[in-house]
Design a protein around this motif. Structure first.
Motif, mmCIF file in Angstrom:
data_model
loop_
_atom_site.group_PDB
_atom_site.id
_atom_site.type_symbol
_atom_site.label_atom_id
_atom_site.label_comp_id
_atom_site.label_asym_id
_atom_site.label_seq_id
_atom_site.Cartn_x
_atom_site.Cartn_y
_atom_site.Cartn_z
ATOM 1 N N PRO A 129 0.818 -1.223 0.000
ATOM 2 C CA PRO A 129 0.000 0.000 0.000
ATOM 3 C C PRO A 129 0.845 1.263 0.000
ATOM 4 N N GLY A 130 1.991 1.240 0.677
ATOM 5 C CA GLY A 130 2.875 2.399 0.680
ATOM 6 C C GLY A 130 3.447 2.688 -0.696
ATOM 7 N N ILE A 131 3.771 1.624 -1.417
ATOM 8 C CA ILE A 131 4.290 1.782 -2.780
ATOM 9 C C ILE A 131 3.197 2.307 -3.710
ATOM 10 N N TYR A 132 1.987 1.771 -3.556
ATOM 11 C CA TYR A 132 0.867 2.270 -4.357
ATOM 12 C C TYR A 132 0.630 3.760 -4.119
ATOM 13 N N ASP A 177 9.223 15.346 -0.228
ATOM 14 C CA ASP A 177 7.967 16.097 -0.284
ATOM 15 C C ASP A 177 6.778 15.175 -0.548
ATOM 16 N N GLY A 178 6.880 14.392 -1.622
ATOM 17 C CA GLY A 178 5.771 13.515 -1.983
ATOM 18 C C GLY A 178 5.556 12.398 -0.981
ATOM 19 N N GLY A 179 6.645 11.783 -0.508
ATOM 20 C CA GLY A 179 6.525 10.708 0.465
ATOM 21 C C GLY A 179 5.929 11.180 1.775
ATOM 22 N N TRP A 180 6.326 12.368 2.198
ATOM 23 C CA TRP A 180 5.778 12.934 3.440
ATOM 24 C C TRP A 180 4.285 13.203 3.285
ATOM 25 N N GLY A 223 8.595 1.603 3.202
ATOM 26 C CA GLY A 223 8.564 0.834 1.955
ATOM 27 C C GLY A 223 8.427 1.718 0.737
ATOM 28 N N GLY A 224 7.475 2.664 0.794
ATOM 29 C CA GLY A 224 7.319 3.604 -0.309
ATOM 30 C C GLY A 224 8.535 4.493 -0.460
ATOM 31 N N ILE A 271 11.691 3.796 0.237
ATOM 32 C CA ILE A 271 12.815 3.077 -0.371
ATOM 33 C C ILE A 271 12.643 2.999 -1.886
ATOM 34 N N VAL A 272 11.426 2.701 -2.346
ATOM 35 C CA VAL A 272 11.180 2.634 -3.790
ATOM 36 C C VAL A 272 11.424 3.999 -4.430
ATOM 37 N N LEU A 273 10.946 5.048 -3.803
ATOM 38 C CA LEU A 273 11.142 6.400 -4.335
ATOM 39 C C LEU A 273 12.630 6.731 -4.398
ATOM 40 N N TYR A 274 13.376 6.321 -3.388
ATOM 41 C CA TYR A 274 14.819 6.570 -3.353
ATOM 42 C C TYR A 274 15.535 5.837 -4.485
#
Length: 243
Positions: free
Chosen positions: A24-27, A128-131, A150-151, A153-156
């Motif tokens: 869900p975090g990745i989504y 910004d987006g992850g927060w 989780g989200g 790490i993918v963004l990074y």
């Protein structure tokens, strides 16, 4: 029917780690990935035009991980590095990135009960987006730390590799306006405002911050418009009485 453990109020459930929050975090951050790719693409092209090596670009992507601050630093990069120019670059980067300190502080009620090594290492993934995605999740009662991490790490990882094609294709991107790359940053940040919209009254600090920043940018050379806009928006938001 019992409510989902991910969406129960945070005063009931403290932070916990469960791998079922990763997907869900990745989504949640998936809509931000195209903008992140374009952002990195433009940065890689800029670095190539400034005669950076690909290794230097990737080191900056990995350890600075600052988005806009990296653009500011590279655009201001001097021909010769001295103690004073390095200090100036550090000040510029700090000025643009200071918002991450405030974002991290806002996550303390969620991550503050974790061991220090888990809490502080997680804050390295604040963007910004992850927060924004994590804050909305938390407002609905979410408490699973893996949702944010989780989200993040993918963004990074996407950010880390996104500059490579831009660097390699810098010749074709010599004129950013030709492909609209110059619009990536304003479009990215404008899109972030959409899910943060909470009515016209709450948007008043946005208008004040933007107006002050544009005015200072027109009147004063350099990057003072970033500081002045941020301060003006923060002060105006703080002075507004709660509804």
């Amino acid at each position: 029917m019992q409510p989902s453990p991910h969406l129960q109020p945070h005063h009931v459930h403290r932070v916990y780690w469960s791998r079922d929050g990763i997907i869900p975090g990745i989504y949640a951050i998936a809509p931000m990935l195209p903008g992140t790719l374009a952002f990195g693409l433009a940065f890689g092209a800029l670095c190539a035009q400034k005669n950076f090596t690909l290794a230097e670009v990737e080191v900056m992507m990995a350890i600075v991980y600052g988005g806009l601050s990296q653009f500011v630093a590279v655009q201001s990069w001097p021909d010769t590095l001295t103690v004073s120019t390095i200090a100036t670059l550090a000040l510029l980067t700090t000025t643009v990135n200071i918002r991450f300190a405030l974002m991290s502080a806002s996550l303390r009620p969620w991550f503050g009960t974790l061991p220090a090594w888990q809490a502080y290492s997680s804050m390295l993934l604040v963007t910004d987006g992850g927060w924004l995605a994590a804050t909305r999740y938390r407002e609905h009662g979410g408490a699973n730390a893996w949702y944010f991490v989780g989200g993040g790490i993918v963004l990074y990882m996407v950010w880390l590799v996104s500059s490579i094609p831009g660097f390699l294709l810098a010749g074709q991107l010599a004129d950013p306006k030709k492909y609209g790359v110059d619009l990536v940053m304003p479009a990215f940040y404008a899109a972030m405002l959409v899910p943060a919209w909470k009515g016209p009254r709450r948007a008043i600090p946005w208008v004040i911050a933007g107006t002050v920043a544009l005015t200072v940018h027109w009147l004063v050379p350099g990057y003072w418009f970033i500081i002045s806009g941020a301060i003006a928006g923060s002060v105006s938001a703080g002075l507004m009485a709660d509804e």
